[in-house]
Design an enzyme around this catalytic site. Structure first.
Site, short mmCIF file in Angstrom:
data_model
loop_
_atom_site.label_atom_id
_atom_site.label_comp_id
_atom_site.label_asym_id
_atom_site.label_seq_id
_atom_site.Cartn_x
_atom_site.Cartn_y
_atom_site.Cartn_z
N GLU A 34 -9.17 -20.06 -46.68
CA GLU A 34 -10.29 -19.29 -47.23
C GLU A 34 -11.59 -19.68 -46.54
O GLU A 34 -11.63 -20.57 -45.69
CB GLU A 34 -10.42 -19.56 -48.74
CG GLU A 34 -10.01 -18.42 -49.65
CD GLU A 34 -11.07 -17.34 -49.75
OE1 GLU A 34 -12.03 -17.35 -48.94
OE2 GLU A 34 -10.96 -16.48 -50.64
N ASN A 120 -17.16 -19.08 -56.37
CA ASN A 120 -16.10 -18.60 -55.50
C ASN A 120 -16.57 -18.27 -54.09
O ASN A 120 -16.05 -18.78 -53.11
CB ASN A 120 -15.44 -17.38 -56.14
CG ASN A 120 -14.25 -16.86 -55.40
OD1 ASN A 120 -14.38 -16.21 -54.38
ND2 ASN A 120 -13.06 -17.15 -55.91
N ASP A 232 -10.87 -9.52 -51.60
CA ASP A 232 -11.28 -10.91 -51.78
C ASP A 232 -12.60 -11.08 -51.02
O ASP A 232 -13.61 -10.55 -51.41
CB ASP A 232 -10.17 -11.83 -51.29
CG ASP A 232 -10.29 -13.26 -51.80
OD1 ASP A 232 -11.42 -13.70 -52.05
OD2 ASP A 232 -9.26 -13.94 -51.94
#
Length: 300
Positions: A34, A120, A232
């Protein structure tokens, strides 16, 4: 274009691709890759491997090495206007800044006296304000953080003024806010809703908001829907095209919301970033691997 990794839905997409460019796997062995962010001044990419509690760096010609371990389950990353690394930490439920000497400064970990859920993803506006999303992914299990009950009544999008420390919830009606990015002129803010990850009835959409000079948001209509997986992380290029993660690769949408096409990737994509000397190299974090591909577009 005869290349099986591309799906052309609109002729405009062909002009954003390089026919001879291939998808390169630069690294494998992650558990959930990520948060890629490009450091042009150091010619390297930093990205996260959330479950492994580590941040990695990729350097051309040298490969991948550990940047920070343990990382506190860091997810999304960006840089501020001074070039410092800004990160969303699931473990500490906070947004942090890495100082030039390597020390860590907590920028935000509470709102209205209660702990944040698990920041996030994050983006910095040209005025220095830091915008981040706060879903619950880091507290719903011990895999990407630490199991805990949420203290916030909403899963907010926040705006932080690092000069004053003022933290404001600018949107509070998301199922699970995730990736976010500004349009090139910063008059629009795009935010992904990835609630479908745990709620099959939720829509896999990216919403768009109008941004006032004061920082207030209005609107919030659906900009696009995905037909594979959920959105995402994502980025915009200098022409305002939006390149987003998806279940089958990277989907590209024009500023009017039309899907132009896809770059098909063997693994589920979590996030992406433009980088390289000309910012025309797309770095893609996809489940276990880091990929890259050259495109005929430049990141903001």
């Amino acid at each position: 274009m005869r290349n099986s990794i591309y799906q052309i839905d609109d002729p405009r997409f062909s002009r954003l691709l390089i026919a001879s460019a291939g998808l390169e796997e630069l690294h494998c062995g992650c558990r959930w890759a990520e948060g890629p962010v490009w450091f042009a001044d150091h010619n390297l990419l930093v990205f996260s491997d959330i479950p492994e509690q580590r941040m990695l760096r990729w350097v051309p010609g040298q490969g991948v090495s550990v940047f920070r371990e343990p990382s506190g389950f860091v997810n999304g990353n960006t840089r501020d206007r001074e070039g410092r690394l800004i990160s969303c930490e699931h473990g500490g439920r906070r947004v942090v800044r890495t100082e030039p000497d390597g020390s860590i400064t907590t920028l935000a970990d509470r709102f209205e006296g209660r702990r944040l859920n698990s920041p996030n993803d994050v983006v910095v506006k040209s005025d220095g304000t830091i915008w981040f999303t706060d879903p619950t992914y880091g507290i719903i299990s011990d895999y990407e953080g630490y199991t805990a009950e949420p203290e916030q009544p909403h899963r907010n999008v926040f705006r932080l003024d690092p000069a004053t420390g003022e933290l404001a919830a600018v949107v509070s009606d998301f199922g699970q806010p995730n990736g976010l990015a500004f349009s090139p002129d910063e008059t629009r803010l795009y935010v992904a809703d990835s609630a479908m990850s745990h709620d099959p009835s939720a829509e896999p959409v990216i919403r768009v908001f109008d941004v006032a000079e004061s920082g207030r948001l209005s609107g919030g209509a659906v900009f696009c829907r995905l037909d594979a997986g959920l959105p995402d992380g994502f980025r915009l290029d200098t022409a305002g095209n939006l390149w987003t993660s998806a279940g089958d690769g990277v989907h590209c949408f024009a500023p009017d919301g039309t899907r132009l096409g896809k770059i098909l990737v063997p693994q589920t994509v979590a996030n992406l970033a433009f980088g390289g000397p000309r910012r025309n190299r797309l770095f893609i974090t996809a489940t276990r691997s880091l990929y890259s591909i050259y495109v005929n577009a430049c990141g903001i």
